[in-house]
Design a protein around this motif. Structure first.
Motif, PDB file in Angstrom:
ATOM      1  N   VAL A  94      32.171  51.524  39.267  1.00 51.13           N
ATOM      2  CA  VAL A  94      32.290  50.607  40.389  1.00 51.13           C
ATOM      3  C   VAL A  94      33.568  49.800  40.228  1.00 51.13           C
ATOM      4  CG1 VAL A  94      31.136  48.726  41.607  1.00 51.13           C
ATOM      5  CG2 VAL A  94      29.777  50.359  40.305  1.00 51.13           C
ATOM      6  N   SER A  95      34.301  49.610  41.314  1.00 50.02           N
ATOM      7  CA  SER A  95      35.447  48.697  41.269  1.00 50.02           C
ATOM      8  C   SER A  95      35.067  47.420  42.005  1.00 50.02           C
ATOM      9  CB  SER A  95      36.680  49.326  41.918  1.00 50.02           C
ATOM     10  OG  SER A  95      37.766  48.412  41.858  1.00 50.02           O
ATOM     11  N   LEU A  96      35.182  46.270  41.306  1.00 48.30           N
ATOM     12  CA  LEU A  96      34.757  44.995  41.878  1.00 48.30           C
ATOM     13  C   LEU A  96      35.957  44.201  42.379  1.00 48.30           C
ATOM     14  CD1 LEU A  96      32.095  43.694  39.354  1.00 48.30           C
ATOM     15  CD2 LEU A  96      31.750  44.991  41.459  1.00 48.30           C
ATOM     16  N   GLU A  97      35.663  43.292  43.306  1.00 48.02           N
ATOM     17  CA  GLU A  97      36.693  42.412  43.831  1.00 48.02           C
ATOM     18  C   GLU A  97      36.306  40.971  43.534  1.00 48.02           C
ATOM     19  OE1 GLU A  97      37.041  42.417  48.047  1.00 48.02           O
ATOM     20  OE2 GLU A  97      39.098  41.658  48.019  1.00 48.02           O
ATOM     21  N   ARG A  98      37.236  40.197  43.011  1.00 49.55           N
ATOM     22  CA  ARG A  98      37.010  38.770  42.758  1.00 49.55           C
ATOM     23  C   ARG A  98      38.298  38.011  43.002  1.00 49.55           C
ATOM     24  NH1 ARG A  98      31.824  36.654  40.291  1.00 49.55           N
ATOM     25  NH2 ARG A  98      30.576  38.427  40.883  1.00 49.55           N
ATOM     26  N   ASN A  99      38.179  36.703  43.163  1.00 44.36           N
ATOM     27  CA  ASN A  99      39.357  35.845  43.218  1.00 44.36           C
ATOM     28  C   ASN A  99      40.066  35.924  41.863  1.00 44.36           C
ATOM     29  OD1 ASN A  99      41.118  33.622  43.051  1.00 44.36           O
ATOM     30  ND2 ASN A  99      39.882  32.414  44.458  1.00 44.36           N
ATOM     31  N   MET A 100      41.358  36.182  41.880  1.00 43.17           N
ATOM     32  CA  MET A 100      42.121  36.299  40.631  1.00 43.17           C
ATOM     33  C   MET A 100      43.432  35.545  40.757  1.00 43.17           C
ATOM     34  SD  MET A 100      41.685  40.333  39.838  1.00 43.17           S
ATOM     35  CE  MET A 100      40.045  41.093  39.801  1.00 43.17           C
ATOM     36  N   LYS A 101      43.809  34.841  39.683  1.00 45.00           N
ATOM     37  CA  LYS A 101      45.071  34.117  39.691  1.00 45.00           C
ATOM     38  C   LYS A 101      46.024  34.632  38.620  1.00 45.00           C
ATOM     39  CE  LYS A 101      43.726  31.195  42.833  1.00 45.00           C
ATOM     40  NZ  LYS A 101      44.301  31.168  44.171  1.00 45.00           N
ATOM     41  N   CYS A 102      45.502  35.271  37.578  1.00 48.22           N
ATOM     42  CA  CYS A 102      46.409  35.637  36.486  1.00 48.22           C
ATOM     43  C   CYS A 102      46.448  37.128  36.222  1.00 48.22           C
ATOM     44  CB  CYS A 102      46.037  34.890  35.211  1.00 48.22           C
ATOM     45  SG  CYS A 102      44.483  35.409  34.465  1.00 48.22           S
ATOM     46  N   GLY A 103      45.305  37.802  36.291  1.00 53.16           N
ATOM     47  CA  GLY A 103      45.267  39.230  35.989  1.00 53.16           C
ATOM     48  C   GLY A 103      45.100  39.527  34.509  1.00 53.16           C
ATOM     49  N   GLN A 104      44.980  38.478  33.701  1.00 48.06           N
ATOM     50  CA  GLN A 104      44.953  38.701  32.252  1.00 48.06           C
ATOM     51  C   GLN A 104      43.800  37.989  31.546  1.00 48.06           C
ATOM     52  OE1 GLN A 104      48.793  37.438  33.017  1.00 48.06           O
ATOM     53  NE2 GLN A 104      49.698  38.713  31.446  1.00 48.06           N
ATOM     54  N   GLY A 105      42.773  37.644  32.297  1.00 44.51           N
ATOM     55  CA  GLY A 105      41.616  37.018  31.667  1.00 44.51           C
ATOM     56  C   GLY A 105      41.898  35.626  31.151  1.00 44.51           C
ATOM     57  N   SER A 106      42.757  34.887  31.830  1.00 44.28           N
ATOM     58  CA  SER A 106      43.090  33.548  31.350  1.00 44.28           C
ATOM     59  C   SER A 106      42.670  32.456  32.327  1.00 44.28           C
ATOM     60  CB  SER A 106      44.598  33.447  31.090  1.00 44.28           C
ATOM     61  OG  SER A 106      44.948  32.145  30.696  1.00 44.28           O
ATOM     62  N   CYS A 107      42.861  32.675  33.618  1.00 45.99           N
ATOM     63  CA  CYS A 107      42.659  31.588  34.581  1.00 45.99           C
ATOM     64  C   CYS A 107      41.180  31.317  34.851  1.00 45.99           C
ATOM     65  CB  CYS A 107      43.366  31.884  35.893  1.00 45.99           C
ATOM     66  SG  CYS A 107      42.530  33.095  36.940  1.00 45.99           S
ATOM     67  N   GLY A 108      40.311  32.268  34.536  1.00 43.38           N
ATOM     68  CA  GLY A 108      38.877  32.037  34.636  1.00 43.38           C
ATOM     69  C   GLY A 108      38.248  32.329  35.982  1.00 43.38           C
ATOM     70  N   HIS A 109      39.052  32.537  37.020  1.00 46.52           N
ATOM     71  CA  HIS A 109      38.495  32.649  38.365  1.00 46.52           C
ATOM     72  C   HIS A 109      37.576  33.849  38.575  1.00 46.52           C
ATOM     73  CE1 HIS A 109      40.704  29.506  40.694  1.00 46.52           C
ATOM     74  NE2 HIS A 109      41.369  29.491  39.562  1.00 46.52           N
ATOM     75  N   CYS A 110      37.907  34.966  37.959  1.00 43.12           N
ATOM     76  CA  CYS A 110      37.219  36.220  38.304  1.00 43.12           C
ATOM     77  C   CYS A 110      35.998  36.467  37.443  1.00 43.12           C
ATOM     78  CB  CYS A 110      38.182  37.390  38.165  1.00 43.12           C
ATOM     79  SG  CYS A 110      38.643  37.707  36.446  1.00 43.12           S
ATOM     80  N   GLN A 111      35.560  35.457  36.682  1.00 46.48           N
ATOM     81  CA  GLN A 111      34.474  35.713  35.748  1.00 46.48           C
ATOM     82  C   GLN A 111      33.196  36.163  36.427  1.00 46.48           C
ATOM     83  OE1 GLN A 111      34.124  32.888  32.212  1.00 46.48           O
ATOM     84  NE2 GLN A 111      35.518  31.825  33.579  1.00 46.48           N
ATOM     85  N   MET A 112      32.552  37.146  35.802  1.00 42.62           N
ATOM     86  CA  MET A 112      31.216  37.542  36.191  1.00 42.62           C
ATOM     87  C   MET A 112      30.445  37.720  34.895  1.00 42.62           C
ATOM     88  SD  MET A 112      29.920  40.701  38.411  1.00 42.62           S
ATOM     89  CE  MET A 112      28.699  41.639  37.593  1.00 42.62           C
ATOM     90  N   GLY A 113      29.556  36.772  34.615  1.00 41.27           N
ATOM     91  CA  GLY A 113      28.884  36.800  33.322  1.00 41.27           C
ATOM     92  C   GLY A 113      29.924  36.794  32.220  1.00 41.27           C
ATOM     93  N   PRO A 114      29.781  37.679  31.250  1.00 43.37           N
ATOM     94  CA  PRO A 114      30.726  37.681  30.131  1.00 43.37           C
ATOM     95  C   PRO A 114      32.079  38.282  30.475  1.00 43.37           C
ATOM     96  CG  PRO A 114      29.126  39.446  29.863  1.00 43.37           C
ATOM     97  CD  PRO A 114      28.696  38.658  31.060  1.00 43.37           C
ATOM     98  N   TYR A 115      32.197  38.875  31.660  1.00 45.05           N
ATOM     99  CA  TYR A 115      33.408  39.626  31.968  1.00 45.05           C
ATOM    100  C   TYR A 115      34.450  38.798  32.695  1.00 45.05           C
ATOM    101  CZ  TYR A 115      30.050  43.379  31.212  1.00 45.05           C
ATOM    102  OH  TYR A 115      29.076  44.181  30.695  1.00 45.05           O
ATOM    103  N   PHE A 116      35.702  39.114  32.398  1.00 51.10           N
ATOM    104  CA  PHE A 116      36.802  38.736  33.261  1.00 51.10           C
ATOM    105  C   PHE A 116      37.095  40.005  34.056  1.00 51.10           C
ATOM    106  CE2 PHE A 116      37.144  35.869  29.678  1.00 51.10           C
ATOM    107  CZ  PHE A 116      37.390  34.648  30.290  1.00 51.10           C
ATOM    108  N   VAL A 117      36.779  39.974  35.351  1.00 46.87           N
ATOM    109  CA  VAL A 117      36.879  41.205  36.141  1.00 46.87           C
ATOM    110  C   VAL A 117      38.310  41.750  36.106  1.00 46.87           C
ATOM    111  CG1 VAL A 117      36.664  42.168  38.472  1.00 46.87           C
ATOM    112  CG2 VAL A 117      34.891  40.655  37.577  1.00 46.87           C
ATOM    113  N   CYS A 118      39.303  40.863  35.962  1.00 39.77           N
ATOM    114  CA  CYS A 118      40.698  41.324  36.004  1.00 39.77           C
ATOM    115  C   CYS A 118      41.095  42.114  34.779  1.00 39.77           C
ATOM    116  CB  CYS A 118      41.632  40.132  36.181  1.00 39.77           C
ATOM    117  SG  CYS A 118      41.698  39.024  34.767  1.00 39.77           S
ATOM    118  N   LYS A 119      40.488  41.838  33.628  1.00 39.51           N
ATOM    119  CA  LYS A 119      40.902  42.592  32.439  1.00 39.51           C
ATOM    120  C   LYS A 119      39.790  43.511  31.925  1.00 39.51           C
ATOM    121  CE  LYS A 119      39.931  39.361  28.617  1.00 39.51           C
ATOM    122  NZ  LYS A 119      39.015  40.080  27.730  1.00 39.51           N
ATOM    123  N   ASP A 120      38.539  43.095  32.042  1.00 40.20           N
ATOM    124  CA  ASP A 120      37.428  43.965  31.639  1.00 40.20           C
ATOM    125  C   ASP A 120      37.102  44.949  32.759  1.00 40.20           C
ATOM    126  OD1 ASP A 120      37.191  42.508  29.222  1.00 40.20           O
ATOM    127  OD2 ASP A 120      36.061  40.961  30.281  1.00 40.20           O
ATOM    128  N   GLY A 121      37.510  44.650  33.978  1.00 40.27           N
ATOM    129  CA  GLY A 121      37.419  45.500  35.149  1.00 40.27           C
ATOM    130  C   GLY A 121      38.812  45.667  35.675  1.00 40.27           C
TER     131      GLY A 121
END
Lengths: 293, 375
Positions: free
Chosen positions: A249-276
């Motif tokens: 599955v490819s998920l969509e979330r609000n993202m500001k950095c793309g590198q798991g730093s800004c925190g916006h795309c978190q889903m549970g333990p994941y940073f969707v931008c780097k873990d997804g």
């Protein structure tokens, strides 16, 4: 006795040049209108060295920057092995940044950071049947995977694209279906609402599974699209006993950095931008029914 | 020579007037000395020159939604518990310029590097040191590094302080981060009436102390300090049961608990807890443009998961309700943080409780959630 002074510190500078938040410039060399409010922008990096080094995998995304407006996370929709080394992004002009992208013309500049995120597991799934199930603007992140299949057709079994859009006018890349069919990909398009321009199937993507025979022991499902569609594609795939770790599955979330730093795309333990953004469903199963998580 | 007796872990007694000389030497070595000051009926961290700038003879009364300064009858400098600010602002500035860009015919980036300030932090508590360690893990990962954070972090000189007077919202003892400072400092102070008991924590700290007018710490002085610390550990305002963490807040069934609805009725989603939290790391990026949109300054600014737009995107808002935003914050701090970084995201400093305008006590909320799911 006079206390010893500490060694004079060297002037510390934060090397902004190395700052992962600084984009590279690219120029828009072509714009392909795709549907109402949707177009593909073809980008060429300004710095030849960046152009040479840049390479993405199907499913990854870039952060596109409109100076003065901001950045948006947009998946690449072009062929990763494009001979012209152009990078294509298919953008729907709906948000602050994407509407500004929609006002740009050929020759205008965009800032680019990337590529970011996980890719469709094209290597792992070799030898399997692929069901690519997507809706609306969910096809662009999967198009690089389709190009990869076309280039390496012998590595995959039966390949089926199930694609849905609201109306026939909203279907993306209709001019390419024939080429994909010639490469022995079954292309099934469906629309939510039929009209005089459409004599194909009417209905939502998950319904396609009813008429569709798949081998649960050998099938991989790749899905991207509206959350409600993804949810029902997963239910249908599970009902046909496709294991959870073979549904991607490819998920969509609000993202500001793309590198798991800004925190916006978190889903549970994941940073969707780097873990997804591409996850095996087995990693998401716990959370899929948690509302607003 | 006395100097030769200074080793890592050595504890010596430094008269308070001597401490001012130490601060002056730090400044002469290129450090900005920053520490606690009284401001606006609270305590802030900003530039200090000497002990005279510190809040002397002041203590704090803290409770959910309450922070008051009070006079004490002791003339000590560190009898208070810090206010809303933490040292986070010096390593992860609330507003940081990333670059500017301007356009005549083409857009050009200006990446001019600003010199990073070098800070000597004076009076870092155990919980605050633990918070720096936690932020290190977020900003200095193997696969991602924030160069600004690294430059500021590596330039730090840390003078820690052992807390002897915990506040009503403190629970560092539950999390093992205090009140005793254990590691990661250059010098660590325990305040006595006329002197500081100073522990050497690094080679840098040792060279700063070398040649100063200190005395070796007698067994009596060391015992007195240790007893005061042990007493402080027993005076925590709150106790957090961590035995079932992080599972309590990661188990997906608990994410649907009724208690989230109950908290959501009290939470204002103002984001105060995230702004005062020394470990919260979320940020946003903004562009500030001129009227013709031909120059822009791009800045990184603190953000909060309580901001309604935090998870907004064209496809919809992931967390449109206060319930989901509060749940995200609490379950991140005490749950998923462990999966991400190997530790809880909380150090027990209590700021989120003190500075919550609705007086929400997160320690109590965790206990209430635990009660509900036990049923």
């Amino acid at each position: 006795m006079t206390p010893t002074l500490l060694p004079q510190p060297a002037t510390h500078t934060a090397g902004h040049h190395d700052t992962p938040l600084t984009p590279d410039w690219a120029e828009i060399v072509a714009i392909t209108p795709e549907a109402d409010g949707i177009a593909t922008l073809w980008l060429k990096f300004t710095d030849p060295q960046v152009e040479q080094q840049y390479h993405f995998q199907p499913g990854q995304f870039n952060m596109l920057y409109v100076p003065g407006v901001g950045e948006a996370a947009i998946s690449m929709s072009s062929d990763p092995d494009d001979e012209r080394r152009l990078v294509g992004h298919t953008v729907r002009f709906v948000g602050n940044v994407t509407r500004a992208i929609g006002r740009l013309k050929i020759g205008d500049q965009l800032g680019v950071r990337g590529p970011f995120g996980t890719a469709w597991p094209m290597k792992t799934v070799e030898g399997r049947d692929l069901v690519v199930a997507c809706g609306g603007i969910g096809l662009p992140p999967l198009r690089p995977a389709l190009y990869h299949v076309v280039r390496n057709r012998e590595r995959y079994g039966k390949v089926t694209l199930l694609y849905g859009a609201r109306t026939s006018k909203d279907l993306l890349y209709p001019g390419e279906y024939e080429a994909w069919r010639k490469a022995d990909i079954t292309v099934e398009a469906t629309v939510d609402r039929g009209d005089e321009h459409w004599d194909g199937r009417v209905g939502v993507v998950p319904m396609w599974f009813y008429n569709f025979r798949l081998d649960p022991r050998n099938t991989i499902v790749l899905t991207c699209g509206p959350e409600i569609m993804i949810r029902f594609v997963i239910y249908e795939a599970l009902a046909r006993r496709v294991p959870t770790d073979r549904i991607y599955v490819s998920l969509e979330r609000n993202m500001k950095c793309g590198q798991g730093s800004c925190g916006h795309c978190q889903m549970g333990p994941y940073f969707v931008c780097k873990d997804g953004p591409v996850f095996p469903f087995s990693a998401l199963a716990k959370y899929i029914n948690v509302e607003e998580y | 020579m006395l100097d030769t007796t200074l080793n890592l872990g050595s504890r010596v007694v430094l008269p308070k007037p001597e401490f001012d000389l130490l601060l002056a030497d730090l400044r002469q070595s290129g450090y900005q000395t920053v520490g606690p000051r009284l401001q606006d009926e609270s305590i802030v961290y900003s530039g200090i020159d000497s002990l005279a700038d510190l809040p002397r003879g002041v203590t704090t009364e803290q409770a959910p939604g309450k922070f008051r300064l009070m006079r004490t009858d002791r003339e000590r400098y560190f009898d208070f518990i810090p206010g809303a600010q933490s040292w986070k602002q010096f390593l992860f500035p609330p507003r940081l310029k990333l670059f500017s860009a301007s356009k005549e015919k083409r857009w050009e980036l200006d990446r001019s590097d600003d010199a990073c300030p070098r800070y000597a932090l004076v009076g870092v508590r155990g919980c605050e040191l633990a918070a720096i360690e936690i932020q290190d893990k977020a900003f200095l990962r193997d696969d991602f590094e924030d160069p600004t954070y690294r430059a500021r972090r590596e330039g730090l000189f840390i003078i820690a302080i052992n807390c002897l007077q915990p506040a009503g919202t403190c629970f560092c003892a539950s999390l093992g981060t205090g009140p005793r400072v254990e590691r990661n400092f250059d010098l660590c102070l325990t305040e006595l009436d006329d002197a500081f008991l100073v522990e050497i924590g690094s080679d840098l700290g040792r060279s700063l102390m070398a040649g100063r007018n200190f005395e070796l710490a007698s067994a009596f002085v060391q015992n007195t300090a240790d007893q005061a610390l042990a007493r402080a550990a027993g005076q925590m305002g709150r106790t957090l049961d961590t035995s079932d963490l992080p599972d309590l807040l990661t188990h997906s069934a608990n994410l649907d608990a009724r208690h989230w609805d109950e908290v959501a009725r009290r939470c204002l989603s103002c984001g105060n807890c995230t702004q005062v939290c020394p470990t919260c790391f979320c940020w946003d990026v903004t562009d500030t443009v001129n009227l013709t949109a031909t120059t822009t300054v791009r800045e990184r600014v603190w953000d909060s998961c309580f901001n309604p737009y935090f998870s907004y995107q064209a496809g919809g808002n992931t967390r449109p309700t206060i319930r989901s935003r509060y749940r995200q914050w609490l379950s991140h701090k005490f749950g998923t943080w462990v999966q991400q970084y190997g530790s809880l995201g909380c150090t027990g400093c209590g700021r989120c409780i003190t500075w919550c305008p609705a007086g929400i006590d997160h320690v109590a909320e965790i206990a209430a959630l635990r009660e509900e799911v036990k049923e």
